[in-house]
Design an enzyme around this catalytic site. Structure first.
Site, short mmCIF file in Angstrom:
data_model
loop_
_atom_site.label_atom_id
_atom_site.label_comp_id
_atom_site.label_asym_id
_atom_site.label_seq_id
_atom_site.Cartn_x
_atom_site.Cartn_y
_atom_site.Cartn_z
N GLU A 277 0.59 -1.62 -0.25
CA GLU A 277 0.14 -0.13 0.12
C GLU A 277 1.06 1.57 0.07
O GLU A 277 0.93 2.07 -0.58
CB GLU A 277 -1.17 0.00 1.31
CG GLU A 277 -1.61 -0.69 0.82
CD GLU A 277 -3.45 -0.45 2.41
OE1 GLU A 277 -3.23 0.31 3.24
OE2 GLU A 277 -4.42 -0.67 2.27
N HIS B 124 8.17 -26.86 -1.53
CA HIS B 124 7.66 -27.95 -2.42
C HIS B 124 6.59 -27.13 -3.41
O HIS B 124 5.53 -27.60 -3.69
CB HIS B 124 6.62 -28.63 -1.15
CG HIS B 124 8.22 -29.17 -0.96
ND1 HIS B 124 8.90 -30.40 -0.61
CD2 HIS B 124 8.93 -28.98 0.42
CE1 HIS B 124 9.76 -31.13 0.23
NE2 HIS B 124 9.98 -29.85 0.64
N LYS C 66 -14.61 -0.06 -3.43
CA LYS C 66 -15.61 0.33 -2.83
C LYS C 66 -16.88 1.05 -3.67
O LYS C 66 -17.42 0.69 -3.58
CB LYS C 66 -14.43 0.86 -1.79
CG LYS C 66 -13.58 0.00 -0.78
CD LYS C 66 -13.44 1.18 0.45
CE LYS C 66 -13.08 1.11 0.86
NZ LYS C 66 -11.89 2.28 1.88
O1 PA5 Z 1 -3.76 0.95 5.68
C1 PA5 Z 1 -4.52 1.26 5.64
O2 PA5 Z 1 -5.10 2.56 5.62
C2 PA5 Z 1 -5.93 0.51 5.08
O3 PA5 Z 1 -5.64 -1.01 5.26
C3 PA5 Z 1 -7.41 0.27 6.18
O4 PA5 Z 1 -6.07 0.14 8.09
C4 PA5 Z 1 -8.23 -0.93 6.37
O5 PA5 Z 1 -9.04 -0.15 5.12
C5 PA5 Z 1 -8.85 -0.53 6.62
O6 PA5 Z 1 -9.64 0.92 7.67
P1 PA5 Z 1 -10.92 1.48 8.45
O7 PA5 Z 1 -9.40 0.49 9.57
O8 PA5 Z 1 -10.83 2.49 8.19
O9 PA5 Z 1 -11.21 0.04 8.67
#
Ligand code: PA5
Length: 447
Positions: free
Chosen positions: A289, A310, A424
């Site tokens: 990310e 494996h 989303k």
């Molecule tokens: O790193 C990030 O920001 C995302 O992976 C969030 O942690 C994830 O989408 C979950 O979001 P939230 O904590 O708002 O539910």
């Protein structure tokens, strides 16, 4: 003792001095992080988080964890992405591999949910919980994430139905934003105990906030030692620590050199301890990310060895030479298991007699690293003295710091994740979420 980094088996794939050549760029990235002048500077709360956590705050978390531990046979941790992976990584690294099968009256069973929308998963979970005294930690920074919110509604109703609304109030805890989001509204209205995820700490950098610390404490692990390890690593990776001694700086520089100068587009984090599986999942999210944007970024992958030797072993040894490997090695296992003698020796394994199982594992590790390097796969080695809270804290901060530096070296904002919104938007349009009328119409025309 500390975790250590060895890049010698990666440097041999690079021109002489290629890693050292990054010194000034790394320094600039470190300064930008410290001075808050980098892209994404509103999300730098993680940088000095370990050293700023007070004992009073940890005691407050521990007190809530103790209530859950006392009142629950099972604690369900609901969260996804950064609100999930860190806690699971630490709990699985420290816990018994068969924890959920062991009738352990001293620790509640910790289960994870809210990280998928599998109907069967949720059906099986809610069925399992039917005769259990369970509690819920609802973790969501935005407080509106569909996977987590959907799961939480199911669990809240079930918990209230089984324990009554009053008692449910004592065993449901929210970890969310201070003011915004449905999770905050619900916690305030219902009177749940809650913890705040600081605005300036992004999800994937939040394991050392109550997001990770509360579930870890609930599972019975020592969050103070975890935070101490992270705080010590914060010092060891600081901007004034010389490049030659700075693990985070060298790891960031090495991976960027491999990516830009040796065509290594994929990094495989490999472990030889199944307990580290989720630590690699956490790492994948952190780096994926943070760096995968603007049509660039090293693809973070993970393998569990020797299991995956494996399956993926063939590809790693002889497939396209676009990969490098980062092995997390654990020097000393927690337990000792010696290999026994057998008079008949039908399996031909008496040559292992008297050796510890870990010695066999270590030779597999060494042999694998040598084979992969011979096959053209640069190798970075991270050595952990033991799988303890303290060293896991070190590992977490080391990876976070290196990630910030590495993303800046790559020229992206390491602290945003604009790409995760695309699915989303389509999902909400397809589900006719109010407010998505135009998107619903447009997407239906494409079907
Ligand atoms: O790193 C990030 O920001 C995302 O992976 C969030 O942690 C994830 O989408 C979950 O979001 P939230 O904590 O708002 O539910």
């Amino acid at each position: 003792k500390s975790i250590t980094l060895d890049i010698t088996k990666a440097e041999q794939f690079l021109a002489k001095g290629a890693v050292e050549a990054y010194e000034s760029k790394v320094k600039a990235a470190q300064e930008a992080l410290e001075n808050g002048t980098c892209a994404g500077n509103d999300f730098l709360g993680w940088l000095h988080l370990p050293s700023s956590i007070t004992d009073d705050f940890l005691n407050e978390i521990q007190a809530v964890a103790d209530t859950l531990r006392k009142k629950c046979e099972v604690v369900v941790v609901a969260g996804i992405g950064g609100s999930y992976l860190g806690a699971r990584a630490v709990i699985e690294a420290l816990g018994n591999s068969f924890a959920w099968l062991i009738d352990d009256r001293t620790n509640p069973t910790i289960l994870f949910a809210g990280n998928n929308i599998g109907e069967d998963y949720l059906y099986e979970l809610t069925t399992y919980l039917k005769d259990k005294k369970f509690g819920v930690i609802n973790i969501s920074k935005s407080g509106t994430t569909t996977e987590t919110a959907l799961t939480f509604r199911l669990l809240k109703k079930q918990c209230e139905a089984q324990r009554g609304k009053e008692e449910a109030r004592d065993v449901i805890v929210a970890v969310t934003d201070a003011k915004k989001g449905a999770a905050r509204t619900c916690a305030d209205k219902e009177g749940y105990k809650s913890f705040v995820i600081p605005d300036n700490v992004g999800g994937r950098f939040s394991v050392l906030t109550p997001v990770g610390l509360l579930p870890i404490a609930c599972a019975g692990f020592d969050m103070k030692a975890l935070v101490k390890g992270a705080a010590d690593m914060e010092k060891a990776c600081g901007k004034d620590v010389p490049f030659a001694e700075n693990m985070a700086a060298r790891y960031a520089a090495t991976r960027q050199a491999l990516y830009t100068q040796a065509g290594k587009k994929i990094e495989i984090v490999a472990n030889f301890q199944p307990k580290l599986h989720f630590m690699a999942e956490w790492w994948k999210q952190l780096y994926g990310e943070s760096e995968g944007k603007e049509l660039k970024g090293i693809f973070p992958a993970a393998c569990d060895f020797t299991t995956d030797l494996h399956s993926m072993g063939q590809w790693i040894q002889e497939g396209e030479r676009s990969i490098f490997e980062t092995v997390i090695s654990v020097e000393t296992p927690r337990y000792e298991l010696d290999f026994p003698h057998d008079d008949e020796n039908l399996d031909g394994l008496n040559f292992l007699e008297g050796k510890r199982v870990d010695e066999v594992n270590k030779m597999a590790e060494l042999g694998t690293r040598m084979a992969h390097v011979d096959g053209g796969v640069p190798n970075i080695l991270i050595n952990m003295p033991e799988l303890t809270e303290y060293y896991l804290g070190q590992l977490i901060y080391f990876f976070e710091r290196a990630c910030g530096v590495s993303g800046l070296l790559q020229g992206v904002n390491p602290f945003n994740q604009p790409g995760v919104e695309a699915y989303k938007k389509n999902m909400f349009a397809l589900l006719d979420k109010p407010g998505y009328e135009a998107e619903s119409k447009a997407i239906r025309e494409r079907l």
